[in-house]
Enzyme design. Structure first.
Site, PDB file in Angstrom:
ATOM      1  N   ASP A 152       0.835  -1.203   0.000  1.00 41.31           N
ATOM      2  CA  ASP A 152       0.000   0.000   0.000  1.00 41.31           C
ATOM      3  C   ASP A 152       0.872   1.256   0.000  1.00 41.31           C
ATOM      4  O   ASP A 152       2.051   1.206   0.331  1.00 41.31           O
ATOM      5  CB  ASP A 152      -0.863   0.019   1.269  1.00 41.31           C
ATOM      6  CG  ASP A 152      -2.099  -0.839   1.125  1.00 41.31           C
ATOM      7  OD1 ASP A 152      -2.384  -1.261  -0.003  1.00 41.31           O
ATOM      8  OD2 ASP A 152      -2.767  -1.066   2.144  1.00 41.31           O
TER       9      ASP A 152
ATOM     10  N   LYS B 111      -4.089   2.736  -2.285  1.00 39.25           N
ATOM     11  CA  LYS B 111      -5.504   3.128  -2.296  1.00 39.25           C
ATOM     12  C   LYS B 111      -5.706   4.364  -1.432  1.00 39.25           C
ATOM     13  O   LYS B 111      -6.450   4.331  -0.461  1.00 39.25           O
ATOM     14  CB  LYS B 111      -6.375   2.011  -1.724  1.00 39.25           C
ATOM     15  CG  LYS B 111      -6.421   0.765  -2.547  1.00 39.25           C
ATOM     16  CD  LYS B 111      -7.278  -0.291  -1.891  1.00 39.25           C
ATOM     17  CE  LYS B 111      -8.735   0.098  -1.868  1.00 39.25           C
ATOM     18  NZ  LYS B 111      -9.344   0.227  -3.178  1.00 39.25           N
TER      19      LYS B 111
ATOM     20  N   MET C 179      -7.781   9.267   9.462  1.00 39.54           N
ATOM     21  CA  MET C 179      -8.353   9.839   8.240  1.00 39.54           C
ATOM     22  C   MET C 179      -9.193  11.080   8.552  1.00 39.54           C
ATOM     23  O   MET C 179     -10.260  11.280   7.982  1.00 39.54           O
ATOM     24  CB  MET C 179      -9.198   8.787   7.502  1.00 39.54           C
ATOM     25  CG  MET C 179      -8.351   7.667   6.933  1.00 39.54           C
ATOM     26  SD  MET C 179      -9.307   6.335   6.198  1.00 39.54           S
ATOM     27  CE  MET C 179      -9.378   5.187   7.564  1.00 39.54           C
TER      28      MET C 179
HETATM   29  N1  SAH Z   1      -3.893   0.319   8.874  1.00 41.54           N
HETATM   30  C1  SAH Z   1      -3.375   1.628   9.187  1.00 41.54           C
HETATM   31  C2  SAH Z   1      -4.401   2.722   8.961  1.00 41.54           C
HETATM   32  C3  SAH Z   1      -4.785   2.912   7.518  1.00 41.54           C
HETATM   33  S1  SAH Z   1      -5.976   4.173   7.310  1.00 41.54           S
HETATM   34  C4  SAH Z   1      -2.845   1.635  10.609  1.00 41.54           C
HETATM   35  O1  SAH Z   1      -3.113   0.693  11.358  1.00 41.54           O
HETATM   36  O2  SAH Z   1      -2.144   2.569  10.964  1.00 41.54           O
HETATM   37  C5  SAH Z   1      -4.965   5.550   6.828  1.00 41.54           C
HETATM   38  C6  SAH Z   1      -4.863   6.548   7.961  1.00 41.54           C
HETATM   39  O3  SAH Z   1      -3.973   6.071   8.957  1.00 41.54           O
HETATM   40  C7  SAH Z   1      -4.307   7.884   7.554  1.00 41.54           C
HETATM   41  O4  SAH Z   1      -5.276   8.733   6.965  1.00 41.54           O
HETATM   42  C8  SAH Z   1      -3.844   8.425   8.890  1.00 41.54           C
HETATM   43  O5  SAH Z   1      -4.932   8.889   9.657  1.00 41.54           O
HETATM   44  C9  SAH Z   1      -3.326   7.165   9.557  1.00 41.54           C
HETATM   45  N2  SAH Z   1      -1.873   6.992   9.362  1.00 41.54           N
HETATM   46  C10 SAH Z   1      -1.257   5.988   8.741  1.00 41.54           C
HETATM   47  N3  SAH Z   1       0.088   6.120   8.819  1.00 41.54           N
HETATM   48  C11 SAH Z   1       0.307   7.253   9.526  1.00 41.54           C
HETATM   49  C12 SAH Z   1       1.474   7.922   9.983  1.00 41.54           C
HETATM   50  N4  SAH Z   1       2.716   7.476   9.737  1.00 41.54           N
HETATM   51  N5  SAH Z   1       1.304   9.064  10.705  1.00 41.54           N
HETATM   52  C13 SAH Z   1       0.093   9.524  11.007  1.00 41.54           C
HETATM   53  N6  SAH Z   1      -1.043   8.926  10.614  1.00 41.54           N
HETATM   54  C14 SAH Z   1      -0.942   7.809   9.882  1.00 41.54           C
END
Ligand code: SAH
Length: 257
Positions: free
Chosen positions: A35, A56, A168
């Site tokens: 991803d 995505k 998000m």
């Molecule tokens: N599966 C992922 C989340 C995916 S949804 C997890 O467990 O972290 C995508 C959202 O995750 C982004 O819009 C943001 O809100 C958050 N996100 C993912 N990576 C991030 C990062 N390094 N720093 C801050 N927010 C992050």
């Protein structure tokens, strides 16, 4: 050979936050489907694998989910070791559950491997303890983004007494602020907005519920970011237990017992 897909969490970005099990899966992989939010630095663990980007990101050009499903199935049925690598944890807003079910229904063995989810990593990187004795007795992970326009129960969230960790949320700051205020959350509730958690370019913006939208605009907060909302998000949270006068003998007992 049985068809198998590993659904693996790559963690929030810092390659050192990868689990040993994720590293083992990557070492065994012939095909790795990644991803957008995965830090490509973790691919050092699978130098010979075929890497396919199937990002995505919300609102951007993206790979249709049905295509990703079929691609995983095709490679797995060829007997190749497939790793589906996702940012954070595969089952926290990561479609891990959906993909596992779809594959299992087609006779493919699936193994899920946890990753450190962005909400937990972001808070820790900013020295925020999401639960804190006497301050926050729970955490709620929630996304502000829905595909079907269904509404969250904001009032329940506002009054839950738990720390809210919102994924998000960057494009929804106005709605989040208004709904939590309307739901009865105090305007001065501390908020931390953490962008690119655990990466070298991580940035954090401290604010409160009333000011978070304006502060995020001035700060030019960008996705990916998480929001931590609750008393624990204050730079130095007031802690009722620490302020209590505890006899020295009791402290000794905790330290040594
Ligand atoms: N599966 C992922 C989340 C995916 S949804 C997890 O467990 O972290 C995508 C959202 O995750 C982004 O819009 C943001 O809100 C958050 N996100 C993912 N990576 C991030 C990062 N390094 N720093 C801050 N927010 C992050």
């Amino acid at each position: 050979m049985n068809a198998k897909v590993w659904l693996v969490g790559a963690g929030p970005g810092d390659p050192e936050l990868l689990t040993l099990k994720a590293v083992r899966a990557l070492r065994e992989a012939a095909v790795v489907m990644i991803d957008d939010l995965v830090n490509v630095a973790v691919l050092e663990h699978c130098p010979t694998a075929r890497v396919i980007a199937v990002g995505k990101r919300g609102g951007c050009r993206s790979t249709p989910q049905a295509f990703i499903h079929r691609l995983m199935l095709r490679y797995a049925r060829q007997g190749l070791c497939v790793v589906r690598l996702k940012g954070g944890d595969p089952c926290i807003f990561g479609r891990g559950g959906e993909e596992a079910q779809w594959l299992r229904e087609r006779g493919v063995e699936v193994e899920l491997v946890n990753g450190i989810t962005a909400g937990l990593a972001g808070a820790t990187q900013c020295d925020i303890s999401l639960t804190l004795r006497g301050v926050a007795r729970g955490v709620t992970l929630v996304t502000a983004h829905t595909q079907d326009d269904s509404q969250l129960n904001w009032q329940a969230l506002a009054q839950s007494g738990t720390t809210l960790v919102i994924y998000m949320g960057v494009a929804k700051l106005s709605e989040i602020r208004e709904q939590l205020l309307a739901g009865g959350m105090p305007a001065r509730t501390p908020v931390a907005m953490i962008e690119n958690a655990s990466l070298p370019h991580q940035r954090e913006c401290r604010s409160d519920l009333a000011a978070m939208e304006d502060d995020a605009r001035d700060f030019e907060l960008k996705s990916p970011a998480i929001l931590v909302i609750g008393a624990v998000a204050a730079a130095a949270p007031a802690h009722p237990l620490w302020e209590r006068d505890v006899p020295a003998s009791a402290t000794d007992q905790w330290t040594h017992g």
